[in-house]
Design a protein around this motif. Sequence first.
Motif, PDB file in Angstrom:
ATOM      1  N   HIS A   1       0.847  -1.199   0.000  1.00 32.29           N
ATOM      2  CA  HIS A   1       0.000   0.000   0.000  1.00 32.29           C
ATOM      3  C   HIS A   1       0.884   1.251   0.000  1.00 32.29           C
ATOM      4  CE1 HIS A   1      -3.584  -2.342   0.179  1.00 32.29           C
ATOM      5  NE2 HIS A   1      -3.089  -3.038   1.187  1.00 32.29           N
TER       6      HIS A   1
ATOM      7  N   GLY B   1      -3.243   6.115   8.657  1.00 27.35           N
ATOM      8  CA  GLY B   1      -2.505   5.285   7.698  1.00 27.35           C
ATOM      9  C   GLY B   1      -3.298   4.060   7.291  1.00 27.35           C
TER      10      GLY B   1
ATOM     11  N   VAL C   1     -12.698  10.647   7.375  1.00 27.82           N
ATOM     12  CA  VAL C   1     -11.593  11.614   7.298  1.00 27.82           C
ATOM     13  C   VAL C   1     -12.198  13.016   7.299  1.00 27.82           C
ATOM     14  CG1 VAL C   1      -9.352  12.045   6.225  1.00 27.82           C
ATOM     15  CG2 VAL C   1     -10.605   9.960   5.630  1.00 27.82           C
TER      16      VAL C   1
ATOM     17  N   VAL D   1      -7.777 -10.489   6.563  1.00 23.30           N
ATOM     18  CA  VAL D   1      -7.655  -9.049   6.846  1.00 23.30           C
ATOM     19  C   VAL D   1      -8.219  -8.289   5.638  1.00 23.30           C
ATOM     20  CG1 VAL D   1      -6.132  -7.130   7.470  1.00 23.30           C
ATOM     21  CG2 VAL D   1      -5.542  -9.454   8.190  1.00 23.30           C
ATOM     22  N   LEU D   2      -9.480  -7.952   5.737  1.00 21.10           N
ATOM     23  CA  LEU D   2     -10.088  -7.118   4.693  1.00 21.10           C
ATOM     24  C   LEU D   2      -9.809  -5.669   5.068  1.00 21.10           C
ATOM     25  CD1 LEU D   2     -11.896  -6.823   2.157  1.00 21.10           C
ATOM     26  CD2 LEU D   2     -13.853  -6.705   3.713  1.00 21.10           C
TER      27      LEU D   2
ATOM     28  N   ALA E   1      -7.717   4.287  -4.343  1.00 20.20           N
ATOM     29  CA  ALA E   1      -7.167   5.193  -3.325  1.00 20.20           C
ATOM     30  C   ALA E   1      -6.747   6.504  -4.004  1.00 20.20           C
ATOM     31  CB  ALA E   1      -5.971   4.537  -2.648  1.00 20.20           C
TER      32      ALA E   1
ATOM     33  N   ASN F   1      -8.654  11.759  11.307  1.00 24.08           N
ATOM     34  CA  ASN F   1      -9.436  10.520  11.212  1.00 24.08           C
ATOM     35  C   ASN F   1     -10.274  10.321  12.467  1.00 24.08           C
ATOM     36  OD1 ASN F   1      -6.899   8.582   9.484  1.00 24.08           O
ATOM     37  ND2 ASN F   1      -8.845   9.256   8.667  1.00 24.08           N
TER      38      ASN F   1
ATOM     39  N   PRO G   1      -8.785 -12.089   1.542  1.00 19.77           N
ATOM     40  CA  PRO G   1      -8.217 -10.790   1.927  1.00 19.77           C
ATOM     41  C   PRO G   1      -7.072 -10.977   2.934  1.00 19.77           C
ATOM     42  CG  PRO G   1     -10.597 -10.649   1.834  1.00 19.77           C
ATOM     43  CD  PRO G   1     -10.246 -12.111   1.671  1.00 19.77           C
ATOM     44  N   GLY G   2      -5.977 -10.332   2.643  1.00 22.19           N
ATOM     45  CA  GLY G   2      -4.783 -10.464   3.483  1.00 22.19           C
ATOM     46  C   GLY G   2      -3.688 -11.256   2.782  1.00 22.19           C
TER      47      GLY G   2
HETATM   48  P1  NAD Z   1      -6.801  -2.698  -2.060  1.00 20.99           P
HETATM   49  O1  NAD Z   1      -7.827  -2.468  -3.109  1.00 20.99           O
HETATM   50  O2  NAD Z   1      -5.387  -2.860  -2.497  1.00 20.99           O
HETATM   51  O3  NAD Z   1      -7.188  -3.998  -1.199  1.00 20.99           O
HETATM   52  C1  NAD Z   1      -8.462  -4.119  -0.610  1.00 20.99           C
HETATM   53  C2  NAD Z   1      -8.619  -5.486   0.008  1.00 20.99           C
HETATM   54  O4  NAD Z   1      -8.737  -6.460  -1.027  1.00 20.99           O
HETATM   55  C3  NAD Z   1      -7.487  -5.979   0.905  1.00 20.99           C
HETATM   56  O5  NAD Z   1      -8.017  -6.558   2.057  1.00 20.99           O
HETATM   57  C4  NAD Z   1      -6.773  -7.048   0.067  1.00 20.99           C
HETATM   58  O6  NAD Z   1      -6.216  -8.096   0.864  1.00 20.99           O
HETATM   59  C5  NAD Z   1      -7.906  -7.572  -0.753  1.00 20.99           C
HETATM   60  N1  NAD Z   1      -7.465  -8.121  -2.036  1.00 20.99           N
HETATM   61  C6  NAD Z   1      -6.602  -7.540  -2.904  1.00 20.99           C
HETATM   62  N2  NAD Z   1      -6.437  -8.339  -3.987  1.00 20.99           N
HETATM   63  C7  NAD Z   1      -7.194  -9.441  -3.769  1.00 20.99           C
HETATM   64  C8  NAD Z   1      -7.454 -10.639  -4.524  1.00 20.99           C
HETATM   65  N3  NAD Z   1      -6.877 -10.857  -5.708  1.00 20.99           N
HETATM   66  N4  NAD Z   1      -8.304 -11.549  -4.007  1.00 20.99           N
HETATM   67  C9  NAD Z   1      -8.897 -11.343  -2.809  1.00 20.99           C
HETATM   68  N5  NAD Z   1      -8.692 -10.246  -2.043  1.00 20.99           N
HETATM   69  C10 NAD Z   1      -7.856  -9.306  -2.536  1.00 20.99           C
HETATM   70  O7  NAD Z   1      -6.885  -1.549  -0.934  1.00 20.99           O
HETATM   71  P2  NAD Z   1      -7.352  -0.016  -1.086  1.00 20.99           P
HETATM   72  O8  NAD Z   1      -8.821   0.054  -1.098  1.00 20.99           O
HETATM   73  O9  NAD Z   1      -6.587   0.596  -2.204  1.00 20.99           O
HETATM   74  O10 NAD Z   1      -6.835   0.591   0.316  1.00 20.99           O
HETATM   75  C11 NAD Z   1      -5.442   0.903   0.477  1.00 20.99           C
HETATM   76  C12 NAD Z   1      -5.087   1.253   1.898  1.00 20.99           C
HETATM   77  O11 NAD Z   1      -5.450   2.604   2.151  1.00 20.99           O
HETATM   78  C13 NAD Z   1      -5.737   0.442   3.022  1.00 20.99           C
HETATM   79  O12 NAD Z   1      -4.701  -0.015   3.869  1.00 20.99           O
HETATM   80  C14 NAD Z   1      -6.632   1.445   3.754  1.00 20.99           C
HETATM   81  O13 NAD Z   1      -6.759   1.197   5.142  1.00 20.99           O
HETATM   82  C15 NAD Z   1      -5.883   2.720   3.508  1.00 20.99           C
HETATM   83  N6  NAD Z   1      -6.717   3.944   3.628  1.00 20.99           N
HETATM   84  C16 NAD Z   1      -6.547   4.749   4.724  1.00 20.99           C
HETATM   85  C17 NAD Z   1      -7.264   5.933   4.840  1.00 20.99           C
HETATM   86  C18 NAD Z   1      -7.094   6.826   6.042  1.00 20.99           C
HETATM   87  O14 NAD Z   1      -7.692   7.900   6.076  1.00 20.99           O
HETATM   88  N7  NAD Z   1      -6.307   6.487   7.025  1.00 20.99           N
HETATM   89  C19 NAD Z   1      -8.162   6.314   3.826  1.00 20.99           C
HETATM   90  C20 NAD Z   1      -8.320   5.455   2.735  1.00 20.99           C
HETATM   91  C21 NAD Z   1      -7.578   4.279   2.626  1.00 20.99           C
END
Ligand code: NAD
Length: 362
Positions: A42, A119, A141, A175-176, A184, A273, A317-318
């Motif tokens: 990430h 994060g 947020v 871990v979803l 993002a 947050n 997920p994870g």
């Molecule tokens: P992502 O799309 O990369 O992944 C989302 C979920 O899908 C994860 O649990 C991952 O394990 C699962 N996944 C990915 N590929 C897969 C597959 N092939 N098969 C099955 N499951 C699969 O994640 P995202 O939506 O881009 O989020 C990125 C990060 O940004 C996260 O860690 C999130 O917590 C963080 N975030 C933080 C904030 C904040 O304000 N702090 C805001 C937005 C996002």
Amino acid sequence: MIRVQLDAMRRLVTAIFGRAGCPADEAERIAYYLTTANLTGHDSHGVIRVPRYVDWLEQGYVLAGKQVATVLDGGSLLVLDGQHGFGQSVGPEACALGCERARSNGVAVVALRNAGHLGRIGDFAEMAIADGLVSLHFVNVFGSLLVAPFGGKERRFSTNPIAIGVPTGDDRPFVLDMATALVAEGKVLVASQGGKPVPKGALVSAAGELSDDPAELYGDLSGGAYPDPRRGPGAMRAFGDHKGSGLALACDLLGGALSGSGITRKLEGRVHNGMFSIYVDPRRLDTERTFAADVMDYVEWIRGCAPIDTQAGVLIPGDKERQTRAERTAEGLPLTETTWSAILQTARRVGLDEAGIGALTA
Ligand code: NAD
């Protein structure tokens, strides 16, 4: 792309935040969590944030050395105020308290308000899993309007993430961890700099047309302007049409309104947050002692599903993060030249000289 070894990056980021005014343990935590985001793939929540976090610290948007203040202690119900401290300090602190209360009471509900940027939310699901706990986290947020609701062409949400963690009895837990935006914000940023494009429909124009143009978020960047997501005329879109949009709203209602952190609508004050978390101890709730076996059997059955793409397989997920972690622990963290030079620039700005940087990254 260049590769920087994990230990070298942690030493450098720790030194930067130490120089910038954080206590030593906090500087280490920031380095740990930012590099963990890179390790797990990430990058948008990893060390690319170092310059922005240092700016926020210098401007007083986030405060060094803060701990959570207890607003309400009802045993299994805690309301905590992060006091605009670093999310990497107040987030794990709130999570540790939630885990402790869930171990004693079977369940704990923790509302964390006014936390600096938390994060990667999956970190908290993983902390709870290490204690054998199931957990759910809904995050908003405050002050960061980016995402349009389903059917809308104006911004109403942020990228509002959700994380759910379930221990599986082995070292491959569920871990979803996901933003409710289709991509993002960091991915739109990468696309704006000529990187991988975002899919059409990740953005919507002010006229209501589905778009993949980062200018909808950042406005015109042709003059070399710093990409500021407040400048664009359009909006990002939630994933999954009306369903993802509903989850984004749930994050604001729970992480923002119920936690007392403030809903995204209000634009005054610092961006921060809010996180509404539920921790459950399956050892207390699972009266028939079937949970562990059911979880293990089921996730293995999912992984064993005949794949469409035999190379990719079927993951839970994870799994993807674990694969990336293994590869990057061995090979180092991949960074663009732009990200690496911005981190080095920040290191110099807080007073590290070339010899110091060289020693830390050797
Ligand atoms: P992502 O799309 O990369 O992944 C989302 C979920 O899908 C994860 O649990 C991952 O394990 C699962 N996944 C990915 N590929 C897969 C597959 N092939 N098969 C099955 N499951 C699969 O994640 P995202 O939506 O881009 O989020 C990125 C990060 O940004 C996260 O860690 C999130 O917590 C963080 N975030 C933080 C904030 C904040 O304000 N702090 C805001 C937005 C996002």
